[in-house]
Every structure is written in C-alpha cells, then in structure tokens.
Motif scaffolding. Sequence first.
Motif, PDB file in Angstrom:
ATOM      1  N   GLN A  98     -59.588   8.604 -21.347  1.00  0.00           N
ATOM      2  CA  GLN A  98     -59.042   7.643 -20.381  1.00  0.00           C
ATOM      3  C   GLN A  98     -57.704   8.129 -19.824  1.00  0.00           C
ATOM      4  O   GLN A  98     -57.458   8.086 -18.622  1.00  0.00           O
ATOM      5  CB  GLN A  98     -58.861   6.302 -21.105  1.00  0.00           C
ATOM      6  N   LYS A  99     -56.860   8.658 -20.737  1.00  0.00           N
ATOM      7  CA  LYS A  99     -55.533   9.159 -20.319  1.00  0.00           C
ATOM      8  C   LYS A  99     -55.691  10.361 -19.381  1.00  0.00           C
ATOM      9  O   LYS A  99     -54.919  10.515 -18.432  1.00  0.00           O
ATOM     10  CB  LYS A  99     -54.736   9.592 -21.557  1.00  0.00           C
ATOM     11  N   ILE A 100     -56.677  11.208 -19.674  1.00  0.00           N
ATOM     12  CA  ILE A 100     -56.897  12.384 -18.823  1.00  0.00           C
ATOM     13  C   ILE A 100     -57.315  11.938 -17.422  1.00  0.00           C
ATOM     14  O   ILE A 100     -56.799  12.432 -16.419  1.00  0.00           O
ATOM     15  CB  ILE A 100     -57.964  13.320 -19.446  1.00  0.00           C
ATOM     16  N   VAL A 101     -58.205  10.945 -17.367  1.00  0.00           N
ATOM     17  CA  VAL A 101     -58.682  10.464 -16.066  1.00  0.00           C
ATOM     18  C   VAL A 101     -57.518   9.844 -15.283  1.00  0.00           C
ATOM     19  O   VAL A 101     -57.315  10.128 -14.091  1.00  0.00           O
ATOM     20  CB  VAL A 101     -59.831   9.432 -16.245  1.00  0.00           C
ATOM     21  N   GLU A 102     -56.732   9.036 -15.999  1.00  0.00           N
ATOM     22  CA  GLU A 102     -55.616   8.356 -15.317  1.00  0.00           C
ATOM     23  C   GLU A 102     -54.538   9.342 -14.851  1.00  0.00           C
ATOM     24  O   GLU A 102     -53.969   9.185 -13.782  1.00  0.00           O
ATOM     25  CB  GLU A 102     -54.985   7.330 -16.261  1.00  0.00           C
ATOM     26  N   GLY A 103     -54.303  10.365 -15.679  1.00  0.00           N
ATOM     27  CA  GLY A 103     -53.200  11.280 -15.346  1.00  0.00           C
ATOM     28  C   GLY A 103     -53.657  12.575 -14.716  1.00  0.00           C
ATOM     29  O   GLY A 103     -52.955  13.588 -14.794  1.00  0.00           O
ATOM     30  N   ILE A 110     -48.621  17.835 -19.689  1.00  0.00           N
ATOM     31  CA  ILE A 110     -49.170  16.817 -20.598  1.00  0.00           C
ATOM     32  C   ILE A 110     -50.698  16.773 -20.482  1.00  0.00           C
ATOM     33  O   ILE A 110     -51.412  16.560 -21.477  1.00  0.00           O
ATOM     34  CB  ILE A 110     -48.497  15.432 -20.348  1.00  0.00           C
ATOM     35  N   LEU A 111     -51.187  17.070 -19.275  1.00  0.00           N
ATOM     36  CA  LEU A 111     -52.642  17.084 -19.071  1.00  0.00           C
ATOM     37  C   LEU A 111     -53.286  18.195 -19.909  1.00  0.00           C
ATOM     38  O   LEU A 111     -54.317  17.992 -20.555  1.00  0.00           O
ATOM     39  CB  LEU A 111     -52.940  17.278 -17.582  1.00  0.00           C
ATOM     40  N   LYS A 112     -52.628  19.359 -19.904  1.00  0.00           N
ATOM     41  CA  LYS A 112     -53.142  20.493 -20.704  1.00  0.00           C
ATOM     42  C   LYS A 112     -53.217  20.109 -22.177  1.00  0.00           C
ATOM     43  O   LYS A 112     -54.201  20.387 -22.865  1.00  0.00           O
ATOM     44  CB  LYS A 112     -52.213  21.702 -20.533  1.00  0.00           C
TER      45      LYS A 112
END
Lengths: 391, 178
Positions: A98-103, A110-112
């Motif tokens: 979810q965090k990856i999709v949002e960000g 932070i995505l990496k």
Amino acid sequence: MRAEPRTILRFLLENFESLRDLYEIQLSDGIVKKEILKTICGNIQSQLLEYKILRTIDDDFEFHSVYQNLIEFIISEFKPLLPETIEKYNSSISKLYQKIVEGIDGDTQILKLRVTELGTEIKAFFELVERNTIGLLKETRVIKANVEKIEYREKIIRASRWIEEYIVPLNRILDVNHSESVANKLHAIGQFVNTKRLSFADEQLRLQFEQLYHLIISINDGLLKQSKIITTELLPLIDRIRTESMILTGWIEFLDNPEKYATPALLRPVRDFAYSDNIFLNTKEFFEQFTKEDAVYLDDERAEKDKWIFNKKFYKNKLQSDLPVNDFFVWCAQTLAEEYKTIELAKFFELVGLVFEKDIDPQFTGEVELQEIKTDKSTIRFPKITINKHA
Amino acid sequence: MLEYPANHQEIVEQFLNGRFILHDDKLFDEVKTNENFYISFFKRSFGYQFEVTADFAYVISDESNENLSRDISVFFAILCYELDKNGKNFLEELEYGYFEYSQIDDLFANSSYTDLIATNNKLKDSSARKNLFNEMNRRNIIAKESDDTFTITPAYKVFIDFAKELATNKIKGESTSN
C-alpha cells in the motif's frame, strides 16, 4: 571478546550430536533444564554460553532463535506453526504494498527501501509456509504410520485437530481465489510490479521491480505446489487414516531416512562363470587393464625408411681407389649391390652424379650397344663409360 | 559322475546375473524340485544364500548391490504411499495392475517426497527412472509389457516384507520404550 566465526562453526560441527539431542529436548519440553544440560553437554556448557548458542532463562536454558532455526533447517525438523504466525505476513506485505502504491511518485530513496523490504517479507513468508507444510506432512505421516498403535478414535481426534487448527487455515492463506489470502495479495502485487518494471522512470528502481517480479513469479509457483500438497495430501487426512497397513507404516518410517536401514540384499552380478570358455581371456583382459606398460612411441613410417643421405666423399674416394673403372654405370650398380643387396633407383642416380665431378674424367668408349641395369623399380639402359684416371 | 538338474547351466546363469526366477518360468519347477541341491550348490560354490518361495527364487550374497536395493526400495515405498494417497489399494495394484510409465511420472511429480526424489539419481526424473526400470526388468522385478507399460512381478514381495519387518521392529521398539 567475541569468538572467531570459524571457531564457532567448528564447535558446532564437533558437537552436533549433543546439540541435536538438546534441540530435541527443547522441542518436547520447551526448555533445557540445567540438570539435563549438565548430563548431555557438561563439558561444553561454558562454550555454549560464550558462543551465544544457548541463553539462560532463570536457572535453565534455551537455544538462541538463530541457532534453533539453523538446527531445525539442517535436520528438516520443522514444528508446524499456528497459522496466526504466518498470517502476520498478510498485514506486513499488504502495508508495504500500500505504501509503495501511495508513494510511487514520491521520494525514490524510501521507495527503494520499501521495494527491498517487500521482497524480504515475501521470501520470509514463503519460507515459513514451506517449513510449515514439511512440518505438517511429518506430523500427519506419523498419524498415518501409527507406530504408537493408538486407537482409531484417538487418531481421528488428532487428525481433526491438525486439519482444523493448522491445515484448513493454511489452505485459506494459500487460496488464490480468496480475496483476503496472502496468495491473492501476491497475485495483485505481481500485476502491479509487472507494469512498473517496464515503465518506471528511475532505472535502478525499474531493475528492483524487475527482480521483485521474478521473485513473485517463482514464489507463486512454489505456493501452488504447497497448495497442491495441502489439498491432495493434508486435507483428506481423515479419509487417509481410515485404512492402516503395516507395510505403509514401514515405508513411511523408511522414507523418513532411507540411509538408516539395510535394504534387502540383491546379488551383485558376477563377471563370468569359473567354468566359462572365455574365463581365461576375460580374466587376462581384466587384469591387463591394471598393468602398467612401457610407453610406446610410434615413428612416422617414412622416417623408418631410409632417408638415405648420399655420402659423396665416401663414394668418390671409393671410385678413385677403384680406378681405372672399365664401365662406370656397372661400377655404380655393383657398389650399391654389394652394400645394400638391392639397387634402389634413387641411390643409383645419386651415385651416377659422381660422373660430373670436376676431378673425374669420363670417357665414352664409342660402343653402340647399351647395357641394362636392373634397379628396384625399373630397368635402365646405359652406354659404356670408362674412367681411367683423375682429371 | 555327479548328476545335475536339467537346464542347470541356464539356471545358474540366471541366478548369478542377479535375476529372480519366477513361478511361471519354465526353470522354476526344476529349481523348486531341486531346492536342496541348489541351497547346497550356491553355498558350496559361491558362498551365496539361496532363497525359494512359492512365487520366486533368487540368491543373495554378503556382497550385495546396496545402492540398487535402496533405490528400488525407495521406488516401491513412494509408489505404495502415492497409490494409497490416491485412494487405491496398493497391494492389489502391485499384484494385478498394469502401470504406464507416464502414470508413474505423474505420481512422482505430485509426490510430497520432493527432496527425496530430487536427490536420488535413479528416481529424479523420467529418464533416470527408465534406467532403473531397465535394471528391474533385467532382474525380473518388473516385466515390460510394451514400450509404455509394465507389470510388477511377485519379486516385489521381497521389498514389501522388508517394509513389514521394519514396521514390526519399529512398533516393538516403541512399545518397549513406553
């Protein structure tokens, strides 16, 4: 001071049997009592604590989880875990996703990290599922083998407990058609990652998505296998334990460790019969392969045939000492015949060449009749030439 | 002069090649009739033990082909386990069944003994198993019926007896330790 890693590994190797015994005790009792530790590993107790293999719990001991997992993995003795322990990955994987999709358009650093973490969590989840299936297979095979000869009713109770508490919930986690299952989440994540690995602007992240995508593909395959084992072997446990057979009990025990048991003796075929006609030659051939022979060198065939080198000085001296020579060509033939028995054409022409030497004075006799000389390859006719003296 | 049973040379050749002579073989009656002779013959000539049952005869020695025996045992163990898992009476299947190689491939591919199969050179895949079947066929443990099918000969009972004995010992051990 911390011990050298090699020292710890060597210690584990040298004391593995004792450690295995301790592990079995902890598995059944939940803890290693100090009296038991003293009996089994009294002489190595200090190292066990120094190397942080064991830790103290009040007066007793237990394995550090790292070593417990290591021994568990090496001996494939996995204790089935309650599904709640596995289910926790549902939450961690979902949150990270979810965090990856949002960000996805936010901070790439932070995505990496999140993509890396997601991969780690997925691997950990799969390893746990795999270990759990192995553990469940072992437990259910014990019920099927029924070495303890427990009553049928008791067998059903035990099997039902495994099915209700462990197998059915695990199956739910792996059911890709169930919207809340981890397998279903992984499927969705796989689709998302598939698009990002092809289209994401940042190259490094694109590569990370690529790796994650392949990881998910292979883990989905693995989960499918686990799911198949659950549906074909674990869920029908009640049906399977209705029948009991000594033979299957034996086979299940045997398959648990096939190297442990001496299997039926089968004759190793003999090479030949002692009274066979071929025994002498076969035996000779058999032993000859072990005898060491001297090296054999094969020369080129041409090298063996005379690479005749014409010793002009020698033959010229001979000619001069034989002077006067009445018939030069006959002299050549006789010289070769005396020395080699046959007159080789090549040698003959070499020798004939002496006639052109400066200090040789050939004279044509004028006789018209030619004389024949037979060589190894042909018959040649020559006029008569005499050599009387030095030129 | 010592009288030998008829077809003696052929019989000895079969046994020394590690073959089982089965009850439907023309040599079996000769072997069965001369059981005592062959017990003594193999003992005195080669130091081998001669075994004969109602279904088959074979010889065994101290110098056994252990790896082959273990591989065949693992094969029968997994076969029985998987047949049972699929709701079949494995003893009936062994006794009367026709097996297709592809059926065996399916059973092994879907077996949960994945690691055991993958690490066994004679069982790890279809072509490795073909080699094992050839060896079993040479020894009359299975009989090739066609290019695709085979049956299992009564020689399987040697391995089934082994499993039974193992279970008996295990249960005995368990009850004495309780």
